[in-house]
Design a protein around this motif. Sequence first.
Motif, PDB file in Angstrom:
ATOM      1  N   UNK A 169      -2.443  62.850  73.410  1.00 16.19           N
ATOM      2  CA  UNK A 169      -2.287  64.268  73.093  1.00 16.19           C
ATOM      3  C   UNK A 169      -2.146  64.480  71.583  1.00 16.19           C
ATOM      4  N   UNK A 170      -2.872  65.449  71.060  1.00 14.42           N
ATOM      5  CA  UNK A 170      -2.828  65.790  69.626  1.00 14.42           C
ATOM      6  C   UNK A 170      -3.211  64.624  68.724  1.00 14.42           C
ATOM      7  N   UNK A 171      -3.972  63.673  69.267  1.00 15.73           N
ATOM      8  CA  UNK A 171      -4.390  62.522  68.460  1.00 15.73           C
ATOM      9  C   UNK A 171      -5.888  62.613  68.175  1.00 15.73           C
ATOM     10  N   UNK A 172      -6.360  61.730  67.314  1.00 18.28           N
ATOM     11  CA  UNK A 172      -7.800  61.661  67.017  1.00 18.28           C
ATOM     12  C   UNK A 172      -8.438  60.455  67.699  1.00 18.28           C
ATOM     13  N   UNK A 173      -7.728  59.893  68.670  1.00 20.70           N
ATOM     14  CA  UNK A 173      -8.200  58.688  69.360  1.00 20.70           C
ATOM     15  C   UNK A 173      -9.509  58.971  70.103  1.00 20.70           C
ATOM     16  N   UNK A 185     -13.654  61.973  72.790  1.00 21.72           N
ATOM     17  CA  UNK A 185     -12.570  62.486  71.938  1.00 21.72           C
ATOM     18  C   UNK A 185     -11.422  62.930  72.840  1.00 21.72           C
ATOM     19  N   UNK A 186     -10.476  62.027  73.104  1.00 23.57           N
ATOM     20  CA  UNK A 186      -9.513  62.180  74.197  1.00 23.57           C
ATOM     21  C   UNK A 186      -8.762  63.507  74.157  1.00 23.57           C
TER      22      UNK A 186
END
Length: 475
Positions: A169-173, A185-186
């Motif tokens: 959540x809220x990541x660029x993973x 783009x999770x």
Amino acid sequence: MKKSAELVFIPSPGIGHLVSTVEIAKLLLSRDDQLFITVLIFKFPFSSDGTDTYIESFAESSISQRIKFINLPQKNMETQDSSTTNVFKFIDSHQTNVKDVVTKLIESESETRIAGFVIDMFCTSMIDVANEFGVPTYVFFTSGAAVLGLMFHLQELRDDHNKHCVEFKDSTVELTTPSYANPLPAARVLPSVLFEKDAGLGFLDFVKRFRDAKGILVNTFTELESYALHSLDSDGKIPPVYPVGPILNIKNDDSDNQVDSKHKSDILKWLDDQPPSSVVFLCFGSMGSFGEDQVKEIARALEHGGFRFLWSLRQPAPKGNIGFPSDYADHTGVLPEGFLDQTARIGKVIGWAPQVAILAHPSVGGFVSHCGWNSTLESLWFGVPVATWPLYAEQQLNAFELVTELNLAVEIDMSYRKDGPVVVSAQKIERGIKEVMDLDSGIRKKVKEISENSKKALMEGGSSYSSLGHFIDQI
């Protein structure tokens, strides 16, 4: 003489799940005249969604002798809360009722054997009931194969590698997963429920139970999702997967009363007066609606772009209330001043939309869609390219697959969340519509090819026809 077989179908509550269930039931009955089907119905106590009317429509149908519907006793919910966790609890609470009904079926039908349960993807707790009767369970997965593969992958990450989706959540993973050729783009495309600790765990728990099934029927076809299906087939730890789609209710006229019939007739008459492939159709499904700010941005895009349009504009349920969007008594208040006058020659704003009839109409050249899987399959069936604007659930994943994996759609906004703060700009909407309405685009040509393939898949000798035959051989 071969003994007749009976399948017990258990769809999730809601007309959308029931329609898909009945469509695959009808396909099975058309292929094997020794097969009988019983559909068990449980309904939410606080909603009326047309289920009863839909069931009544089968009273005089040609399959009525071999399909029956049984309403399970009404159950209350702890709260009028449509959260994933509460829905699962509501479904689980019917296990005893299902057991009682199946016991009576077995006692009353000595000439017919119960061949198995076919359960909706959200009803995995019913596997325990099937096990008590010593019969196999098959899952009917109403989304696509790529999403199914992702769900298995996320469940495996959690159980074997202690990695939970909350971390994304809220990541660029970017998440690499076997059922997608491109990294996901999770944070942008995973269903919101997976970012909630408790609800996400519950969601993956029921995915884990898919592994206990004897097989999984998926509403897709090989020519559309060959990459994802191959990944499922080569996994080795997943039950056999049967791509049997597209399962669509394309013969229904979408109307069950005279008011709806007249409304539909007015819409089709308007479309008859438009040039071929000239109209963009905007429709966001049974749960799709927007706040006033977003409505005005859509209107500005349509007016500035000068597009011919048919727009299904629905009013959101009051905040804090559970319910479906409804038609506005008067659109004027929510639209920019003068919009209806300025666009009167080229556009039509409606409420409820007979989506199948509209997509089938030759005047419709593009579809701004929430990318629900049924809508996705319908648009491909009729060869209408999509501009993606997903709202919730797995719709962001469907949009990603259409745009990035398959090059079958254009993007308006792929990461939009229905309950989020973002308002998509008129410029972005106009750009997406302009792109989807390009009559010479490569995407349009690819969609036409897939349209032909979707129909061939269901014909004798087609990929889905054969796959359904393999399933019938199992039962």
